[in-house]
Design a protein around this motif. Structure first.
Motif, short mmCIF file in Angstrom:
data_model
loop_
_atom_site.label_atom_id
_atom_site.label_comp_id
_atom_site.label_asym_id
_atom_site.label_seq_id
_atom_site.Cartn_x
_atom_site.Cartn_y
_atom_site.Cartn_z
N GLU A 23 0.83 -1.19 0.00
CA GLU A 23 0.00 0.00 0.00
C GLU A 23 0.87 1.24 0.00
N LEU A 24 0.33 2.31 -0.51
CA LEU A 24 0.97 3.61 -0.37
C LEU A 24 0.46 4.24 0.91
N ARG A 25 1.36 4.78 1.71
CA ARG A 25 0.96 5.36 2.98
C ARG A 25 1.64 6.70 3.19
N THR A 26 0.99 7.55 3.97
CA THR A 26 1.59 8.83 4.32
C THR A 26 2.58 8.62 5.46
N LYS A 27 3.43 9.61 5.67
CA LYS A 27 4.40 9.54 6.76
C LYS A 27 3.67 9.42 8.10
N ASP A 28 2.57 10.16 8.28
CA ASP A 28 1.82 10.08 9.54
C ASP A 28 1.26 8.68 9.79
N GLU A 29 0.79 8.03 8.75
CA GLU A 29 0.26 6.68 8.90
C GLU A 29 1.37 5.70 9.28
N VAL A 30 2.53 5.87 8.69
CA VAL A 30 3.67 5.02 9.02
C VAL A 30 4.10 5.26 10.46
N LEU A 31 4.18 6.52 10.87
CA LEU A 31 4.55 6.85 12.26
C LEU A 31 3.59 6.21 13.25
N ARG A 32 2.29 6.31 12.98
CA ARG A 32 1.30 5.71 13.89
C ARG A 32 1.46 4.20 13.96
N SER A 33 1.65 3.57 12.81
CA SER A 33 1.78 2.11 12.78
C SER A 33 3.03 1.64 13.52
N VAL A 34 4.16 2.30 13.25
CA VAL A 34 5.43 1.92 13.87
C VAL A 34 5.37 2.17 15.38
N SER A 35 4.83 3.32 15.79
CA SER A 35 4.79 3.64 17.22
C SER A 35 3.91 2.65 17.96
N LEU A 36 2.78 2.30 17.40
CA LEU A 36 1.90 1.33 18.05
C LEU A 36 2.56 -0.03 18.13
N TRP A 37 3.20 -0.43 17.05
CA TRP A 37 3.87 -1.73 17.02
C TRP A 37 4.98 -1.80 18.06
N LEU A 38 5.82 -0.76 18.14
CA LEU A 38 6.92 -0.75 19.11
C LEU A 38 6.39 -0.81 20.54
N TYR A 39 5.37 -0.01 20.83
CA TYR A 39 4.81 0.00 22.18
C TYR A 39 4.21 -1.36 22.53
N GLN A 40 3.44 -1.95 21.62
CA GLN A 40 2.80 -3.23 21.89
C GLN A 40 3.83 -4.32 22.13
N ILE A 41 4.89 -4.32 21.35
CA ILE A 41 5.94 -5.33 21.53
C ILE A 41 6.62 -5.15 22.89
N ARG A 42 7.01 -3.91 23.21
CA ARG A 42 7.69 -3.67 24.49
C ARG A 42 6.77 -3.96 25.67
N PHE A 43 5.54 -3.48 25.60
CA PHE A 43 4.59 -3.68 26.69
C PHE A 43 4.26 -5.16 26.84
N GLY A 44 4.08 -5.84 25.72
CA GLY A 44 3.73 -7.26 25.75
C GLY A 44 4.83 -8.14 26.32
N THR A 45 6.07 -7.72 26.16
CA THR A 45 7.19 -8.50 26.70
C THR A 45 7.57 -8.06 28.11
N GLY A 46 6.94 -6.98 28.58
CA GLY A 46 7.21 -6.50 29.93
C GLY A 46 8.53 -5.76 30.08
N LEU A 47 9.11 -5.33 28.96
CA LEU A 47 10.40 -4.62 29.03
C LEU A 47 10.19 -3.15 29.33
N LYS A 48 11.07 -2.59 30.09
CA LYS A 48 11.07 -1.15 30.37
C LYS A 48 11.91 -0.44 29.31
N GLN A 49 11.56 0.82 29.05
CA GLN A 49 12.31 1.59 28.07
C GLN A 49 13.79 1.68 28.43
N ILE A 50 14.09 1.81 29.70
CA ILE A 50 15.48 1.95 30.13
C ILE A 50 16.27 0.67 29.80
N TYR A 51 15.64 -0.48 29.95
CA TYR A 51 16.30 -1.75 29.61
C TYR A 51 16.56 -1.82 28.10
#
Length: 84
Positions: A23-51
């Motif tokens: 698909e063609l996507r705007t920069k904002d759509e990519v930012l939203r997708s990547v940010s959600l994905w990163l947060y879900q992965i980190r939160f789901g694994t129980g990792l802290k940002q500092i780690y």
């Protein structure tokens, strides 16, 4: 798509180890997708940002910006996060 696009990205989704649904996507759509994905992965694994910061060498404020959709990680950051 609404309005003129500032940036357009060619993004593929992985489905059963194959690239599909390009698909063609705007920069904002990519930012939203990547940010959600990163947060879900980190939160789901129980990792802290500092780690994650200590293990990847990415500064904690930068990780926060990635998760909030304020910045898009570069290739080296993506590789570091994938290797974690």
């Amino acid at each position: 798509m609404r309005g003129q696009l500032d940036y357009v990205f060619f993004v593929g989704r992985i489905c059963s180890n194959e690239w599909r649904n390009y698909e063609l996507r705007t920069k904002d759509e990519v930012l939203r997708s990547v940010s959600l994905w990163l947060y879900q992965i980190r939160f789901g694994t129980g990792l802290k940002q500092i780690y994650v910061s200590e293990e990847t060498g990415i500064l904690q404020p930068q990780l926060s910006n990635y998760e909030k959709g304020k910045a898009l990680p570069g290739l080296m950051s993506i590789i570091a996060l994938a290797d974690l």
